[in-house]
Design an enzyme around this catalytic site. Structure first.
Site, PDB file in Angstrom:
ATOM      1  N   HIS A 118       0.978  -1.074  -0.028  1.00 60.30           N
ATOM      2  CA  HIS A 118      -0.077   0.035   0.095  1.00 60.30           C
ATOM      3  C   HIS A 118       0.745   1.192  -0.122  1.00 60.30           C
ATOM      4  CE1 HIS A 118      -4.043  -1.780   1.686  1.00 60.30           C
ATOM      5  NE2 HIS A 118      -3.498  -2.475   0.714  1.00 60.30           N
TER       6      HIS A 118
ATOM      7  N   GLU B 148       0.968   3.963   1.929  1.00 59.20           N
ATOM      8  CA  GLU B 148       1.696   4.481   3.247  1.00 59.20           C
ATOM      9  C   GLU B 148       2.823   3.644   3.617  1.00 59.20           C
ATOM     10  OE1 GLU B 148      -2.909   5.110   3.385  1.00 59.20           O
ATOM     11  OE2 GLU B 148      -1.402   3.744   2.513  1.00 59.20           O
TER      12      GLU B 148
ATOM     13  N   CYS C 148      -1.907  -0.326   7.069  1.00 60.99           N
ATOM     14  CA  CYS C 148      -1.360   0.940   7.412  1.00 60.99           C
ATOM     15  C   CYS C 148      -1.742   1.633   8.632  1.00 60.99           C
ATOM     16  CB  CYS C 148      -1.826   1.710   6.091  1.00 60.99           C
ATOM     17  SG  CYS C 148      -1.220   0.810   4.451  1.00 60.99           S
TER      18      CYS C 148
END
Length: 190
Positions: free
Chosen positions: A77, A79, A124
């Site tokens: 992802h 982040e 995240c």
């Protein structure tokens, strides 16, 4: 703990972002636009959202790291990619990235950080929460987000709630929601 910002005129900035100082630290819409630029780098796929993120030193405005969905190896992802890249640049494992982050680090992300990963990877929200400095203090105390995660994959995402329950302030930056969702869902079946 949540706030919305009304943004004034947007200033343009064409200079380098690493490691030089970036845009005005109070121009949240400009940082969200830069995060959206990152999201557009992510490959369109029906199985994920295209998200972009920036780690920013809120004191200086310097962009510390950039990331987008699937940028790093594996099912990563945005982040997560920011944190992985910053950790690698400081020769640290990701779980110790907070030790190298400036004390007033914030993260800009086009979409609310996830609270659940169907892949089984650490969420995240949890990655942000575990960013602790050497003294145990939270390194990332604020998350600026563009949109809430649509309920397509995991239902009601509670990433924002989890962050706020762990003393990480979440701030919605309005103004780009339609564009963020359009970029995020590119490649999805209608």
């Amino acid at each position: 703990m949540s706030r919305d910002f009304d943004e004034g005129p947007v200033r343009t900035w064409d200079g380098p972002v690493l490691p030089a100082a970036g845009p005005d630290p109070s121009d949240h819409l400009q940082y969200m636009r830069l995060a959206l630029d990152q999201a557009q780098e992510s490959p369109p796929k029906p199985s994920n959202f295209r998200v972009g993120a920036l780690l920013v030193d809120a004191d200086t405005g310097a962009i510390l790291s950039r990331g987008y969905t699937l940028e790093c190896e594996g099912n990563t992802h945005a982040e997560q990619c920011c944190l992985l890249k910053f950790a690698k640049a400081h020769d640290l494992p990701e779980e110790r990235v907070g030790e190298a982050l400036p004390p007033n680090t914030v993260i800009y992300t086009t979409m609310e950080p996830c609270n659940l990963r169907l892949s089984g990877n650490l969420s995240c929200a949890d990655r942000i929460i575990r960013t602790k400095g050497k003294g145990g203090e939270q390194s990332i105390k604020k998350v600026y987000l563009g949109v809430k995660e649509p309920e397509k994959f995991v239902g009601d995402n509670e990433g924002r709630k989890k962050l706020e329950e762990n003393s990480v302030e979440c701030v919605h930056v309005p103004g780009l929601e339609e564009r963020i969702l359009s970029v995020a869902t590119a490649g999805h079946e209608l």
